[in-house]
Enzyme design. Structure first.
Site, PDB file in Angstrom:
ATOM      1  N   LYS A  86       0.870  -1.223  -0.236  1.00 36.69           N
ATOM      2  CA  LYS A  86       0.000   0.147  -0.037  1.00 36.69           C
ATOM      3  C   LYS A  86       1.007   1.254   0.356  1.00 36.69           C
ATOM      4  O   LYS A  86       2.096   1.128   0.795  1.00 36.69           O
ATOM      5  CB  LYS A  86      -0.824  -0.088   1.628  1.00 36.69           C
ATOM      6  CG  LYS A  86      -2.062  -1.163   1.614  1.00 36.69           C
ATOM      7  CD  LYS A  86      -2.963  -0.848   2.055  1.00 36.69           C
ATOM      8  CE  LYS A  86      -3.704  -0.036   2.695  1.00 36.69           C
ATOM      9  NZ  LYS A  86      -4.309  -0.559   4.496  1.00 36.69           N
TER      10      LYS A  86
HETATM   11  C1  E4P Z   1      -7.371   0.681   4.512  1.00 31.99           C
HETATM   12  O1  E4P Z   1      -6.781   0.462   3.027  1.00 31.99           O
HETATM   13  C2  E4P Z   1      -7.525   1.377   5.138  1.00 31.99           C
HETATM   14  O2  E4P Z   1      -5.803   1.672   5.594  1.00 31.99           O
HETATM   15  C3  E4P Z   1      -8.145   1.197   6.147  1.00 31.99           C
HETATM   16  O3  E4P Z   1      -9.806   0.564   5.595  1.00 31.99           O
HETATM   17  C4  E4P Z   1      -8.731   2.950   6.990  1.00 31.99           C
HETATM   18  O4  E4P Z   1     -10.027   2.572   7.678  1.00 31.99           O
HETATM   19  P1  E4P Z   1     -10.243   3.528   8.738  1.00 31.99           P
HETATM   20  O5  E4P Z   1     -10.623   4.997   8.659  1.00 31.99           O
HETATM   21  O6  E4P Z   1     -11.267   2.990   9.845  1.00 31.99           O
HETATM   22  O7  E4P Z   1      -8.763   3.732   9.805  1.00 31.99           O
END
Ligand code: E4P
Length: 225
Positions: A86
């Site tokens: 990512k």
């Molecule tokens: C996924 O790519 C994100 O890191 C994650 O779902 C963010 O989730 P949150 O907004 O609950 O922290």
């Protein structure tokens, strides 16, 4: 639609894998920080549990493109095939995604709040883009609608990229995007449990058991003589 677990607690991952048809695990530095040990150990333990065929997402942390690329190399060395790195969808991130794409390392453009970011990440070569539904809602916009716009952009392009919808607060948001044809979603264990956490469902299942017991005095077919 592929469904990923957005969590790093091994006990929770094992529980969800036991009950639900899931495709892998997504993490980010904040999720990893909730497990009090070296994040490399956490990621390695997850990989060992899910096996080499399921996908694990781990995020590069450096802010500059060279550092992101170096983080990505480390992540892939640690976790092997079926690992997606990512990368935040910002200028240094796009630069890194272009380089990693040349090297054949799959990436996910993350921290996506707008269709424009998703477009640039996909065009740079990302295999996934991760829009944050709940965080977009919290900014006063409609997160589900933004994800649909991104899906439309990808459908009307020749990018080899799919949406990994993320940051959900409820199960219905996930289903609305499944209905729209979004390729992947990642959700916290509580949101995945929420797909079937419903008193009406529990009551219906119990009614069947009660009726069978009234008829036979037994609780299961195999209890019959
Ligand atoms: C996924 O790519 C994100 O890191 C994650 O779902 C963010 O989730 P949150 O907004 O609950 O922290």
């Amino acid at each position: 639609m592929k469904l990923f677990i957005d969590d790093a607690h091994l006990d929770e991952i094992k529980r969800l894998y036991e009950y639900y048809p899931v495709d892998g695990v997504t993490t980010n530095p904040s999720i990893l920080s909730k497990v009090d040990q070296d994040p490399r150990k956490t990621l390695k333990e997850i990989r060992e549990f899910i096996g080499e065929d399921d996908i694990i997402f781990a995020q590069a942390v450096a802010l500059d493109a060279d550092g992101i690329v170096a983080d990505a190399h480390m992540i892939v060395d640690l976790l092997g095939k079926n690992t997606v790195v990512k990368v935040p969808s910002v200028p240094e991130g796009f630069k890194a995604i272009k380089q990693l794409t040349k090297e054949g390392i799959p990436t996910c453009g993350t921290v996506v709040y707008t269709p424009m970011q998703a477009y640039l990440a996909a065009k740079a070569g990302a295999s996934y883009v991760a829009p944050y539904v709940n965080r977009i809602d919290n900014m006063g916009y409609d997160g589900v609608e933004v994800v649909k716009e991104i899906q439309d952009i990808l459908d009307n392009s020749d990018f080899d990229c799919e949406v990994l919808a993320a940051s959900f607060k409820n199960s219905q948001q996930v289903m609305e995007l499944a209905q729209y044809g979004v390729g992947s979603a990642t959700a916290a264990p509580s949101v995945i449990d929420g797909f079937v956490k419903n008193m009406a469902i529990d009551g219906a299942v119990q009614d069947f058991v009660n009726d069978f017991e009234k008829l036979t005095g037994k609780k299961a077919m195999t209890d019959l003589d």
